[in-house]
Design a protein around this motif. Structure first.
Motif, PDB file in Angstrom:
ATOM      1  N   VAL A 168       1.053  -1.195   0.023  1.00 31.28           N
ATOM      2  CA  VAL A 168      -0.026  -0.160   0.161  1.00 31.28           C
ATOM      3  C   VAL A 168       0.918   1.136   0.170  1.00 31.28           C
ATOM      4  CG1 VAL A 168      -2.055   1.217   1.073  1.00 31.28           C
ATOM      5  CG2 VAL A 168      -1.845  -1.018   1.187  1.00 31.28           C
ATOM      6  N   ARG A 169       0.701   2.086  -1.007  1.00 31.20           N
ATOM      7  CA  ARG A 169       1.541   3.257  -1.444  1.00 31.20           C
ATOM      8  C   ARG A 169       3.014   3.049  -0.865  1.00 31.20           C
ATOM      9  NH1 ARG A 169       2.321   8.357   1.984  1.00 31.20           N
ATOM     10  NH2 ARG A 169       2.582   9.855   0.360  1.00 31.20           N
ATOM     11  N   ARG A 170       3.725   2.001  -1.998  1.00 33.65           N
ATOM     12  CA  ARG A 170       5.273   1.642  -1.588  1.00 33.65           C
ATOM     13  C   ARG A 170       5.989   2.914  -1.310  1.00 33.65           C
ATOM     14  NH1 ARG A 170       7.238  -3.172  -3.315  1.00 33.65           N
ATOM     15  NH2 ARG A 170       5.149  -3.295  -4.824  1.00 33.65           N
ATOM     16  N   TRP A 171       6.867   2.880  -0.522  1.00 36.94           N
ATOM     17  CA  TRP A 171       7.907   4.046  -0.149  1.00 36.94           C
ATOM     18  C   TRP A 171       6.847   5.081   0.423  1.00 36.94           C
ATOM     19  CZ3 TRP A 171      12.793   2.878  -0.137  1.00 36.94           C
ATOM     20  CH2 TRP A 171      13.222   1.690  -1.010  1.00 36.94           C
ATOM     21  N   GLY A 172       5.757   4.888   0.708  1.00 39.29           N
ATOM     22  CA  GLY A 172       5.011   6.189   1.087  1.00 39.29           C
ATOM     23  C   GLY A 172       5.548   6.769   2.316  1.00 39.29           C
ATOM     24  N   ALA A 173       6.039   6.111   3.272  1.00 38.96           N
ATOM     25  CA  ALA A 173       6.614   6.825   4.661  1.00 38.96           C
ATOM     26  C   ALA A 173       7.961   7.679   4.310  1.00 38.96           C
ATOM     27  CB  ALA A 173       6.918   5.911   5.685  1.00 38.96           C
ATOM     28  N   ARG A 174       8.662   6.913   3.413  1.00 45.29           N
ATOM     29  CA  ARG A 174       9.868   7.758   3.144  1.00 45.29           C
ATOM     30  C   ARG A 174       9.534   8.948   2.199  1.00 45.29           C
ATOM     31  NH1 ARG A 174      11.946   2.684   3.925  1.00 45.29           N
ATOM     32  NH2 ARG A 174      13.929   2.525   4.888  1.00 45.29           N
ATOM     33  N   ARG A 175       8.739   8.917   1.464  1.00 48.06           N
ATOM     34  CA  ARG A 175       8.122   9.918   0.533  1.00 48.06           C
ATOM     35  C   ARG A 175       7.742  11.229   1.514  1.00 48.06           C
ATOM     36  NH1 ARG A 175       7.392   9.514  -5.030  1.00 48.06           N
ATOM     37  NH2 ARG A 175       7.483   7.412  -5.638  1.00 48.06           N
ATOM     38  N   ASP A 176       6.745  10.790   2.543  1.00 48.06           N
ATOM     39  CA  ASP A 176       6.451  11.743   3.312  1.00 48.06           C
ATOM     40  C   ASP A 176       7.326  12.436   3.964  1.00 48.06           C
ATOM     41  OD1 ASP A 176       3.575  11.359   2.589  1.00 48.06           O
ATOM     42  OD2 ASP A 176       3.159   9.911   4.285  1.00 48.06           O
ATOM     43  N   ALA A 177       8.481  11.735   4.460  1.00 47.55           N
ATOM     44  CA  ALA A 177       9.314  12.371   5.481  1.00 47.55           C
ATOM     45  C   ALA A 177      10.002  13.319   4.487  1.00 47.55           C
ATOM     46  CB  ALA A 177      10.374  11.319   5.824  1.00 47.55           C
ATOM     47  N   LEU A 178      10.538  12.869   3.120  1.00 47.81           N
ATOM     48  CA  LEU A 178      11.100  13.834   2.569  1.00 47.81           C
ATOM     49  C   LEU A 178      10.192  15.052   2.061  1.00 47.81           C
ATOM     50  CD1 LEU A 178      13.679  14.828   0.681  1.00 47.81           C
ATOM     51  CD2 LEU A 178      12.910  13.035  -0.966  1.00 47.81           C
ATOM     52  N   ALA A 179       9.116  14.862   1.606  1.00 47.37           N
ATOM     53  CA  ALA A 179       8.220  15.906   1.128  1.00 47.37           C
ATOM     54  C   ALA A 179       7.737  16.961   2.312  1.00 47.37           C
ATOM     55  CB  ALA A 179       6.907  15.223   0.929  1.00 47.37           C
ATOM     56  N   ASP A 180       7.900  16.419   3.650  1.00 52.02           N
ATOM     57  CA  ASP A 180       7.855  17.208   5.066  1.00 52.02           C
ATOM     58  C   ASP A 180       8.917  17.948   5.099  1.00 52.02           C
ATOM     59  OD1 ASP A 180       5.402  16.002   5.387  1.00 52.02           O
ATOM     60  OD2 ASP A 180       5.828  14.781   6.795  1.00 52.02           O
ATOM     61  N   ALA A 181      10.103  17.584   4.812  1.00 51.10           N
ATOM     62  CA  ALA A 181      11.417  18.444   4.897  1.00 51.10           C
ATOM     63  C   ALA A 181      11.256  19.560   3.888  1.00 51.10           C
ATOM     64  CB  ALA A 181      12.718  17.511   4.901  1.00 51.10           C
ATOM     65  N   LEU A 182      10.888  19.088   2.507  1.00 46.42           N
ATOM     66  CA  LEU A 182      10.937  20.176   1.425  1.00 46.42           C
ATOM     67  C   LEU A 182       9.855  21.207   2.031  1.00 46.42           C
ATOM     68  CD1 LEU A 182      11.349  17.899  -1.599  1.00 46.42           C
ATOM     69  CD2 LEU A 182      12.966  19.667  -0.730  1.00 46.42           C
ATOM     70  N   ALA A 183       8.676  20.913   2.600  1.00 49.51           N
ATOM     71  CA  ALA A 183       7.611  21.814   2.739  1.00 49.51           C
ATOM     72  C   ALA A 183       7.854  22.586   3.998  1.00 49.51           C
ATOM     73  CB  ALA A 183       6.275  21.023   3.060  1.00 49.51           C
ATOM     74  N   ALA A 184       8.804  22.008   4.904  1.00 50.12           N
ATOM     75  CA  ALA A 184       9.193  22.871   5.936  1.00 50.12           C
ATOM     76  C   ALA A 184      10.057  24.061   5.604  1.00 50.12           C
ATOM     77  CB  ALA A 184      10.034  22.025   7.171  1.00 50.12           C
ATOM     78  N   GLU A 185      10.923  23.646   4.597  1.00 47.99           N
ATOM     79  CA  GLU A 185      11.889  24.878   4.205  1.00 47.99           C
ATOM     80  C   GLU A 185      11.178  25.629   3.114  1.00 47.99           C
ATOM     81  OE1 GLU A 185      15.128  22.797   1.931  1.00 47.99           O
ATOM     82  OE2 GLU A 185      16.391  22.938   3.964  1.00 47.99           O
ATOM     83  N   ALA A 186      10.117  25.291   2.581  1.00 51.83           N
ATOM     84  CA  ALA A 186       9.091  26.131   1.844  1.00 51.83           C
ATOM     85  C   ALA A 186       8.492  27.171   2.486  1.00 51.83           C
ATOM     86  CB  ALA A 186       8.134  25.479   0.915  1.00 51.83           C
ATOM     87  N   ASP A 187       7.987  26.635   3.770  1.00 55.45           N
ATOM     88  CA  ASP A 187       7.620  27.611   4.821  1.00 55.45           C
ATOM     89  C   ASP A 187       8.520  28.383   5.634  1.00 55.45           C
ATOM     90  OD1 ASP A 187       5.058  28.077   6.905  1.00 55.45           O
ATOM     91  OD2 ASP A 187       6.762  27.487   8.110  1.00 55.45           O
ATOM     92  N   TYR A 188       9.561  27.983   5.858  1.00 52.08           N
ATOM     93  CA  TYR A 188      10.745  29.053   6.305  1.00 52.08           C
ATOM     94  C   TYR A 188      11.105  29.907   5.325  1.00 52.08           C
ATOM     95  CZ  TYR A 188      15.514  29.857   8.119  1.00 52.08           C
ATOM     96  OH  TYR A 188      16.799  30.334   8.596  1.00 52.08           O
ATOM     97  N   ALA A 189      11.163  29.590   4.129  1.00 53.08           N
ATOM     98  CA  ALA A 189      11.594  30.722   2.928  1.00 53.08           C
ATOM     99  C   ALA A 189      10.427  31.924   3.089  1.00 53.08           C
ATOM    100  CB  ALA A 189      11.694  30.264   1.748  1.00 53.08           C
ATOM    101  N   ARG A 190       9.138  31.465   3.180  1.00 52.06           N
ATOM    102  CA  ARG A 190       7.926  32.353   3.160  1.00 52.06           C
ATOM    103  C   ARG A 190       8.264  33.423   4.565  1.00 52.06           C
ATOM    104  NH1 ARG A 190       5.339  28.175   0.196  1.00 52.06           N
ATOM    105  NH2 ARG A 190       4.665  27.545   2.118  1.00 52.06           N
ATOM    106  N   ARG A 191       8.439  32.643   5.467  1.00 47.66           N
ATOM    107  CA  ARG A 191       8.406  33.400   6.792  1.00 47.66           C
ATOM    108  C   ARG A 191       9.668  34.301   7.030  1.00 47.66           C
ATOM    109  NH1 ARG A 191       9.564  30.522  10.811  1.00 47.66           N
ATOM    110  NH2 ARG A 191      10.037  28.269   9.937  1.00 47.66           N
ATOM    111  N   LEU A 192      10.837  34.104   6.056  1.00 48.54           N
ATOM    112  CA  LEU A 192      12.023  34.955   6.131  1.00 48.54           C
ATOM    113  C   LEU A 192      11.591  36.109   5.399  1.00 48.54           C
ATOM    114  CD1 LEU A 192      14.836  32.163   5.325  1.00 48.54           C
ATOM    115  CD2 LEU A 192      14.463  33.562   7.501  1.00 48.54           C
ATOM    116  N   ARG A 193      10.679  36.135   4.596  1.00 48.50           N
ATOM    117  CA  ARG A 193      10.266  37.463   4.059  1.00 48.50           C
ATOM    118  C   ARG A 193       9.792  38.467   4.864  1.00 48.50           C
ATOM    119  NH1 ARG A 193       5.895  37.084   0.736  1.00 48.50           N
ATOM    120  NH2 ARG A 193       6.833  38.855  -0.736  1.00 48.50           N
TER     121      ARG A 193
END
Length: 699
Positions: A168-193
């Motif tokens: 079920v959703r092969r590699w899903g947990a690892r995808r979520d972990a990497l995606a969460d890291a990228l999303a956290a950096e996206a949010d960080y970039a917006r907050r830095l503005r």
């Protein structure tokens, strides 16, 4: 926090339901594996063997839900095998109460020490002890016990096969972990503005790093978009911070600042698009406006020096993120973090367990608590006239954790869930008059409910666990009416024993906060010194040393944050570090780490001129932070004379801030900011203990 308030807070926490994303397909797969095992055992061997097999398959499925990056089939197999061994060994001594209690205490002590290897190992080990308490009552001979152990192990094999055959959703947990890291950096970039010095929580990056460790077999099968993206994301964070910070970047207002805000907004859009692509396995869809903003030709006119280099570097890194998230990079050329096998980990785990056999170790205290409570609960349950006395130690073992808040919260949740689950299951049985097969079906339905809601809170999971056990033992011939009072009263007894044990023999986090803070301070100092060393000797710069120091600093910061969270719920006085001081010191140390990260973003290239003053600053940082960590542990306020003297010896630039090159100006400003952050740590701790001059004398 008073005891009364602590009990209220933990009770509220235990009974709360968290809003989590449910995974019905995974829950259905686990329940289907359980149904297959129970149904087959029921038809071929009868109800008693079906009960044993059900416990094996049930526990193996729970193991696959644990927060671990190990392959799920491996977790199921390990759970089934270890439970089978526990059950068989337990049965060999079950006929002799004294011998069984001694074995139970030793077995539980070892399971408590298993927390050294991490929460997953600790949970599986203690769950095995809890289920062993039930299953040893089922066989009638050694041969039967071996048969029951075999079907328990078979349950683990079936659950492992279900994971392999029905992914079920092969590699899903690892995808979520990497995606969460990228999303956290996206949010960080917006907050830095809006806030150029906004904080960043490194936890998503650390989770992504854990998810990136794979075996050789996994590395060959891993999707291309999971190769390399995390490494690029790690390099983006300091570039974002250095681009936004006015201390080493552009002024706080003006055309250059507007251009930086535009670049940060574009970076946020690109990182969000990459996160969505990685999470869902789709192509990266970047907004045209973001791509245009990153390539606007006026960057060179508006930004100069370090800000311009950061902007160029950011655009290049974002291109790399898009390329790797699309899986179009050269994945085969990228190294991967190696995850050792379980067998290879055993020697290290044994050494770690031995290291915990020392006075004051929280893991040792947990192991002693849980072993004594399990033995005492079994003896008390046996002596009481209810029968089935194993319910008391079973509850104690299931709810006890190394920290106060989880133990008390789970005790309350377990009792509340038992009341509801036992009551509901008993009412259904009395109304419906179920036969053996219908009862088995109801047990599987309850297991599905538990798998579905187990991450939303222990109270909700306990409702289904209690009902599951009632149906399962009823299938084995236990009287329904007897189940209700004994389950409720003995569950209450087990929860009370766990709570009393922690109160009498605690492992409070509050007194250790200063040690945690000192560890973080020392780790931040080593990270900053490693970065400054690269300015002193650009030709010999060691990025590996900087990376290792950064990871150690992140680990120390996360350990501090978790310790503070646990300490907030403890009914003990702060003993030298108040909540306000802890918060202030934590903010100051986070700022020190941020400054070191800014300096890392501007490390000179190998061909740059060395900065001799940086060598003295690096030595001063190591000396001062080492002395400061010792002072914090000894409840003294640290002093920073070595760092201050190193800055004074540096001297003023003769002809302006750029006369010795841009790296001199960046390091000089960064060192001043770093000293200010370290002095803020001293100010935060000043009211907790007298400021001393011992650090100065030592210097």
């Amino acid at each position: 926090m008073s005891w009364l308030r602590a009990l209220k807070e933990t009770a509220r926490s235990g009974l709360s339901i968290e809003r989590k994303r449910l995974e019905p397909l995974i829950a259905l797969r686990a329940a289907a594996g359980l149904a297959l095992v129970v149904g087959t055992s029921l038809v071929l061997f009868g109800p008693l063997v079906a009960v044993s097999s059900a416990f094996g398959a049930f526990q193996a499925a729970i193991a696959t839900f644990q927060r671990s990056w190990r392959p799920r089939p491996v977790l199921a197999l390990v759970s089934g095998a270890t439970l089978a061994v526990s059950t068989f060994v337990g049965y060999l001594s079950a006929a002799h109460v004294t011998l069984f209690v001694v074995l139970l205490a030793l077995w539980t002590f070892g399971a408590g020490l298993a927390w050294t290897a991490g929460p997953t190992a600790g949970i599986i080990a203690l769950s095995n002890v809890a289920i062993m308490l039930v299953t040893v009552t089922l066989p009638t001979s050694v041969a039967d016990a071996a048969g029951h152990a075999a079907v328990i192990a078979a349950g683990g094999v079936v659950q492992a096969a279900m994971v392999v055959l029905f992914p079920v959703r092969r590699w899903g947990a690892r995808r979520d972990a990497l995606a969460d890291a990228l999303a956290a950096e996206a949010d960080y970039a917006r907050r830095l503005r809006q806030d150029p010095t906004a904080p960043f929580d490194p936890a998503p990056l650390m989770r992504a790093r854990g998810a990136a460790a794979v075996t050789e077999r996994e590395a060959r099968r891993r999707p291309a978009e999971l190769h390399g993206t995390r490494g690029v994301a790690e390099r983006i964070r300091p570039v974002l911070a250095s681009l936004a910070d006015p201390a080493v970047g552009v002024p706080a207002e003006g055309r250059a600042r507007d251009r930086v805000r535009e670049l940060l907004a574009a970076a946020g859009s690109v990182l969000d698009a990459a996160a969505d692509a990685v999470r869902h396995g789709e192509p990266v869809d970047v907004e045209p406006g973001a791509q245009a903003a990153l390539r606007t030709p006026d960057t060179g006119d508006l930004l100069t020096g370090p800000p311009r280099r950061a902007a160029v570097r950011l655009a290049a890194l974002l291109d790399d993120v898009v390329e790797t998230a699309q899986g179009t990079g050269d994945a085969d050329a990228l190294p991967h973090r190696q995850r050792p096998s379980l067998v290879a980990l055993l020697p290290g785990v044994v050494r770690a367990m031995r290291a915990e056999l020392r006075p004051g170790s929280p893991i040792l205290r947990h192991a002693l608590r849980v072993s004594v409570v399990a033995a005492a609960g079994y003896l008390m349950g046996t002596a009481l006239p209810f029968g089935h006395g194993y319910w008391a130690p079973l509850t104690s073992v299931m709810v006890m954790r190394p920290d106060f808040s989880q133990t008390y919260a789970r005790s309350v949740a377990r009792f509340g869930g038992t009341l509801v689950g036992v009551g509901a299951a008993t009412a259904l049985v009395q109304v419906l008059d179920l036969d053996v097969y219908a009862t088995a079906a109801m047990a599987v339905v309850c297991a599905f409910g538990m798998y579905l809601v187990m991450r939303t809170g222990y109270a909700a999971a306990s409702v289904f666990i209690s009902a599951y056990v009632v149906f399962l033992l009823g299938m084995g011939g236990e009287d329904w009416a007897q189940t209700v009072p004994e389950r409720v009263l003995l569950t209450l007894l087990g929860g009370l024993l766990a709570m009393i044990a922690y109160a009498l023999y605690p492992a409070w986090e509050t007194p250790r906060l200063r040690t945690r803070l000192a560890d973080w301070l020392a780790a931040d100092g080593r990270y900053a010194a490693a970065v400054v060393d690269c300015y002193a000797r650009p030709a010999e710069r060691d990025r590996t040393a900087v990376r290792e120091a950064l990871l150690a600093a992140r680990d120390a910061r996360i350990a501090w944050r978790e310790a503070v969270a646990r300490a907030r719920h403890e009914p003990v006085r702060h003993r030298g570090l108040s909540r306000a001081a802890a918060d202030s010191a934590g903010e100051a140390l986070a700022q020190a780490g941020r400054v070191a990260m800014l300096l890392e973003a501007h490390i000179p290239e190998r061909g740059a001129l060395p900065l001799p003053a940086a060598d003295g600053l690096a030595r001063a940082l190591r000396t001062a932070t080492g002395q400061a960590a010792k002072a914090v542990r000894e409840r003294r306020s640290p002093v920073w004379d070595p760092v201050r003297d190193a800055l004074a010896a540096w001297g003023a630039p003769p002809d302006g801030p750029e006369s010795r090159g841009p790296h001199d100006a960046v390091l000089r400003r960064g060192a001043q900011m770093l000293l200010a952050a370290l002095e803020d740590v001293s100010d935060a701790l000043h009211e907790e203990g007298p400021r001393t001059r011992e650090g100065s004398a030592a210097h």
